[in-house]
Design an enzyme around this catalytic site. Sequence first.
Site, PDB file in Angstrom:
ATOM      1  N   CYS A   1      -8.060  -0.929   1.308  1.00  9.01           N
ATOM      2  CA  CYS A   1      -7.325  -1.194   2.334  1.00  9.01           C
ATOM      3  C   CYS A   1      -6.750  -2.699   2.178  1.00  9.01           C
ATOM      4  O   CYS A   1      -7.773  -3.656   1.934  1.00  9.01           O
ATOM      5  CB  CYS A   1      -7.672  -0.981   3.575  1.00  9.01           C
ATOM      6  SG  CYS A   1      -6.678  -1.738   4.937  1.00  9.01           S
TER       7      CYS A   1
ATOM      8  N   CYS B   1      -4.239 -10.155  24.450  1.00  4.76           N
ATOM      9  CA  CYS B   1      -3.768  -9.270  23.213  1.00  4.76           C
ATOM     10  C   CYS B   1      -2.657  -8.337  23.470  1.00  4.76           C
ATOM     11  O   CYS B   1      -2.420  -7.484  22.634  1.00  4.76           O
ATOM     12  CB  CYS B   1      -5.137  -8.646  22.638  1.00  4.76           C
ATOM     13  SG  CYS B   1      -5.970  -7.577  23.944  1.00  4.76           S
TER      14      CYS B   1
ATOM     15  N   TYR C   1     -14.353 -13.018  30.753  1.00  6.49           N
ATOM     16  CA  TYR C   1     -14.358 -11.854  29.685  1.00  6.49           C
ATOM     17  C   TYR C   1     -15.115 -12.638  28.262  1.00  6.49           C
ATOM     18  O   TYR C   1     -14.444 -12.566  27.210  1.00  6.49           O
ATOM     19  CB  TYR C   1     -13.125 -11.494  29.622  1.00  6.49           C
ATOM     20  CG  TYR C   1     -12.507 -10.637  30.529  1.00  6.49           C
ATOM     21  CD1 TYR C   1     -12.705  -9.373  30.843  1.00  6.49           C
ATOM     22  CD2 TYR C   1     -11.504 -11.193  31.255  1.00  6.49           C
ATOM     23  CE1 TYR C   1     -12.276  -8.688  32.251  1.00  6.49           C
ATOM     24  CE2 TYR C   1     -10.877 -10.753  32.489  1.00  6.49           C
ATOM     25  CZ  TYR C   1     -11.220  -9.310  32.736  1.00  6.49           C
ATOM     26  OH  TYR C   1     -10.601  -8.848  33.662  1.00  6.49           O
TER      27      TYR C   1
ATOM     28  N   GLN D   1     -13.836 -11.027  16.679  1.00  7.17           N
ATOM     29  CA  GLN D   1     -12.483 -10.942  16.253  1.00  7.17           C
ATOM     30  C   GLN D   1     -12.430 -10.656  14.714  1.00  7.17           C
ATOM     31  O   GLN D   1     -13.218 -11.470  13.930  1.00  7.17           O
ATOM     32  CB  GLN D   1     -12.055 -12.488  16.497  1.00  7.17           C
ATOM     33  CG  GLN D   1     -11.448 -12.585  18.135  1.00  7.17           C
ATOM     34  CD  GLN D   1     -10.218 -11.904  18.247  1.00  7.17           C
ATOM     35  OE1 GLN D   1      -9.729 -10.876  17.922  1.00  7.17           O
ATOM     36  NE2 GLN D   1      -9.613 -12.457  19.865  1.00  7.17           N
TER      37      GLN D   1
ATOM     38  N   GLU E   1     -19.527 -11.868  31.628  1.00  8.84           N
ATOM     39  CA  GLU E   1     -19.150 -10.602  30.826  1.00  8.84           C
ATOM     40  C   GLU E   1     -19.687  -9.318  31.437  1.00  8.84           C
ATOM     41  O   GLU E   1     -21.242  -9.655  31.545  1.00  8.84           O
ATOM     42  CB  GLU E   1     -19.328 -10.745  29.474  1.00  8.84           C
ATOM     43  CG  GLU E   1     -19.434  -9.770  28.369  1.00  8.84           C
ATOM     44  CD  GLU E   1     -18.056  -9.226  28.296  1.00  8.84           C
ATOM     45  OE1 GLU E   1     -17.889  -8.027  28.674  1.00  8.84           O
ATOM     46  OE2 GLU E   1     -17.207  -9.941  28.114  1.00  8.84           O
TER      47      GLU E   1
ATOM     48  N   CYS F   1      -0.357   6.337   6.811  1.00  3.11           N
ATOM     49  CA  CYS F   1      -1.579   5.749   7.587  1.00  3.11           C
ATOM     50  C   CYS F   1      -1.202   5.438   8.873  1.00  3.11           C
ATOM     51  O   CYS F   1      -1.914   5.925   9.930  1.00  3.11           O
ATOM     52  CB  CYS F   1      -2.044   4.697   6.790  1.00  3.11           C
ATOM     53  SG  CYS F   1      -3.367   4.059   7.593  1.00  3.11           S
TER      54      CYS F   1
ATOM     55  N   CYS G   1       0.969  -1.289   0.066  1.00  4.56           N
ATOM     56  CA  CYS G   1       0.094  -0.085   0.083  1.00  4.56           C
ATOM     57  C   CYS G   1       0.931   1.260  -0.073  1.00  4.56           C
ATOM     58  O   CYS G   1       1.726   1.442   0.835  1.00  4.56           O
ATOM     59  CB  CYS G   1      -0.917   0.042   1.281  1.00  4.56           C
ATOM     60  SG  CYS G   1      -1.714   1.548   1.292  1.00  4.56           S
TER      61      CYS G   1
END
Length: 499
Positions: A161, A428, A329, A300, A350, A77, A71
């Site tokens: 993108c 994460c 979670y 996800q 949750e 970006c 890109c």
Amino acid sequence: MKKNDLCEIVISDMGKDGEGIGHAEGMTVFVKDTVVGDRVSVKLMKVKKNLAFARLMEILEPSAYRAVPVCDKARACGGCTLQHISYEKQKEIKANHVKNCLLRIGGVQNIDELMEPLIGMEEPLHFRNKMQFPVGVDAEGSPRLGFYAGHTHSLIPLSDCPMGHRVNRPILQAFREYLTESGAAVYDEENHCGLVRHLLTRVGFATGEVMVCVVINGEELPKTELLIRKLQDAVESENAQSEGEKGNVGLTLSSVSVSVNKEKTNRILGDYSRTIYGKDHIEDKIGESTFRIAPESFFQVNPIQTGKLYGKALEYAGLTGEETVWDMYCGIGTISLFLAKKAKKVFGVEIIPQAIENARENAELNHVTNTEFFVGKAEEIVPRLYEEDPEHYRADVVVVDPPRKGCDAALLSTLVKMQPKRLVYVSCDPATLARDIAFLTKEGFSVEKVTPVDLFANSMHVETVCLLSNRKPDSYVHLNLKMEDYYRIKDAEKEQGKK
């Protein structure tokens, strides 16, 4: 060395945000858009006592790991901070980042023995099933869509993108045409006026269902028939373009909605949305499980790699069909449904009510009957239920998949009290994972296995699955041993040794 000085450095290491690291006159210098092995000319932009931040001016000698970005907007970006690096090297950088965090922050000394190879992507492009494009105008007042430059609200116009599904290219073109022909005013965030703020797209990779949601600063979107017709044509054009390609799933425009956001805020979606075409959701699959996804649902963004991530979590859980599992979670129940296949019972908790409603719907959709979901904070819900009925709500295995900030301190204390045999931590953020592991290992848990999984190629984001076991015994056996018994045992051992 001072600000605006030019200097030449060789990049010898990589930072946690994907920036290159070099040295000049005893000072550590951080430079974006570089890679280990580059010899570069840089301009110092910010200078502190022992370190500096610099801008890349010229690549004097490129690294063997350097790649040509797919890109041309990648550097401006800021979304793909590693696109200039070969994918094989990206995987190595991410694996080392996880390893260093666990060693330096988590205190895991034998990390090389515990860490399994990073699970990479077969195709590190066109993997995102969700995209959010802010809307603006160019100097001539014509509408444009794109992404904000890193740490700014300066809009970089894009026609596509390469990280998103290929259908986004014709959808973006169709939406620009709609804005021009309909006369719908583009939102001006500085003056808080105008109508159209964002365009959100979702694609079911397994089902081919396409969702488009327009975020507006008002109640009504003009000429919706025009918008729907253009979006249908866009989806059909992508079908014609990709017909016959390996693994191609025919696309269908299944849902078009507007999300009303009248607040002066950086939050994208509003408090409520209204469907103007098709269904209020689309469906997609992770593994064999089907999930309903609304515009505001957390799901996800890389379904193929998510299947591998959750598969590894299921492997680490070591279920035999007799275990009671808690999924902290739990979101819309994605991991819970994976675990339910091999567990006796799965409890999910949750804090977001809508997510729990979706989790119950997804369990019903997949004919899963051994799950139960609770709304609230895990550190409050779990102790109360456990106290009410310890046998029913016990935890043989616990799975946690917290947000980037990691587990709440109260939840970590709850995990220690629950004393599960195995704890599977899906993270994460390697740094907060390591911080929480440092706490848990002091409380009787030990790290058994670690696997990084790449869900976000061309960026520094990396998921990690970690298995911890509980070293504390379930019970104790108390022996009342007299001294004459001790000597009798020792004499018996001596006689046995003579034989």
